[in-house]
Design an enzyme around this catalytic site. Structure first.
Site, PDB file in Angstrom:
ATOM      1  CG  LEU A  46      24.879 -42.552 108.162  1.00  0.00           C
ATOM      2  CD1 LEU A  46      25.105 -42.010 109.563  1.00  0.00           C
ATOM      3  CD2 LEU A  46      26.206 -42.935 107.523  1.00  0.00           C
ATOM      4  CG  HIS A  50      27.352 -46.294 107.567  1.00  0.00           C
ATOM      5  ND1 HIS A  50      26.278 -46.449 106.720  1.00  0.00           N
ATOM      6  CD2 HIS A  50      28.427 -46.059 106.785  1.00  0.00           C
ATOM      7  CE1 HIS A  50      26.687 -46.290 105.465  1.00  0.00           C
ATOM      8  NE2 HIS A  50      27.987 -46.056 105.479  1.00  0.00           N
ATOM      9  CB  SER A 200      25.286 -51.614 100.350  1.00  0.00           C
ATOM     10  OG  SER A 200      25.571 -50.625  99.391  1.00  0.00           O
ATOM     11  CB  SER A 201      24.522 -46.193 100.943  1.00  0.00           C
ATOM     12  OG  SER A 201      25.272 -46.079 102.127  1.00  0.00           O
ATOM     13  NE  ARG A 202      27.419 -48.027  95.431  1.00  0.00           N
ATOM     14  CZ  ARG A 202      27.706 -47.120  94.513  1.00  0.00           C
ATOM     15  NH1 ARG A 202      26.941 -46.984  93.471  1.00  0.00           N
ATOM     16  NH2 ARG A 202      28.763 -46.348  94.623  1.00  0.00           N
TER      17      ARG A 202
END
Ligand code: PAF
Length: 298
Positions: A46, A50, A200-202
């Site tokens: 997260l 989020h 982004s989680s990435r």
């Protein structure tokens, strides 16, 4: 290690459920008391994006449920699934920190029991054939499958989705419309880092040298917006953008300016009310996506 489930866990006010029956028993009581339920599905790792969805749900509902489930069926590349960041302890702390009421942490066997066919075969009207759908075959079938499962389990009044995954929110809206699911979708604007990179989680996987340079995506999207406003034809803007995004270590997969309702190329004679630019770019070994509304509003 997983924390204790139910209410007796270290996050004193947040319920953690792993079993569908426990979650549903809790939510049924809340619904009987006319309390509206907002739902934020996530795959964990997260970030503030989020939390923005969770906060919006908290502001608009009496009960907010977040789920954390790294959905195997939406990864068309096994190594991508393996590499996907998993930060459960930190995720739970973040959710507790903003006051999330309930976290659902299902196991794969709960979402996909081996004796049940949970696949969703609906006509997405071409939405799943372009952009991400063209690059990641089967991805949206997996997204639709898991979201349908989660919505059936949680049965929320409102579903909160990020604009960052522009195509995904259109696909999920279509899923809901075709299956007549009793839930309303709320799309929340993309949360960005201070330099403009979409959260982004990435991003956690980005090479530190490439991280500051990744702002290139947002800068190119903004450039496209200015060019469209100045009357430049769409194909020329797309060509310009692809050139901008082609840099050492940066490799664009697509930069497409589309009708924001159906993802088709906009009619050059009469631009549609909603025009969106969507892009996917490899930054080293990490694939980033971003989008920007160039004309109109969501
Ligand atoms: O956007 C995501 O994180 C996922 O695609 C979702 C909607 C949680 C489904 O797994």
């Amino acid at each position: 290690m997983l924390p204790a489930f139910g209410k007796q866990n270290q996050f004193s006010k947040m319920y953690l459920f792993q079993r569908v029956s426990d979650l549903q028993t809790y939510l049924t009581t809340e619904r009987v008391n006319n309390r509206s339920v907002g739902f934020v599905p996530t795959m964990g790792a997260l970030h503030a994006g989020h939390l923005k969805l969770v906060k919006r749900s908290l502001a608009e509902n009496q009960i907010t449920v977040a789920s954390i489930f790294v959905n195997p069926t939406q990864f068309n590349d096994a190594s991508d699934l393996e590499k996907y960041p998993r930060t459960l302890g930190k995720d739970l702390e973040m959710l507790a920190g903003v006051g999330c009421d309930v976290v659902f942490l299902p196991q794969v066997a709960t979402i996909y029991p081996t004796d049940l066919n949970t696949e969703v075969t609906i006509d997405f009207g071409g939405l799943d054939q372009v952009l991400e759908g063209a690059q990641r075959p089967g991805h949206f079938a997996g997204v639709a499958q898991v979201v349908n499962r989660l919505l059936n389990i949680v049965q929320p009044h409102y579903l909160y989705l990020g604009q960052k995954d522009y195509q995904q929110q259109l696909i999920i809206k279509r899923l809901i419309a075709v299956l007549q699911l009793p839930v309303k979708v709320v799309v929340v604007a993309t949360e960005r880092e201070s330099d403009g990179l979409a959260m982004s989680s990435r991003n956690l996987l980005l090479d530190p040298e490439l991280r500051p340079r990744s702002v290139l995506l947002q800068q190119t999207l903004e450039g496209a917006k200015n060019r469209l406003a100045a009357g430049e034809p769409v194909p020329e803007i797309e060509k310009w953008a692809l050139e901008q995004l082609t840099q050492p270590d940066f490799n664009p997969e697509y930069f497409s300016i589309v009708n924001g309702e159906n993802l088709l190329p906009p009619d050059p004679a009469t631009l549609p009310d909603l025009v969106v630019a969507c892009t996917a770019v490899w930054a080293g070994k990490v694939r980033l996506i971003d989008n920007l509304v160039l004309r109109g509003s969501l």
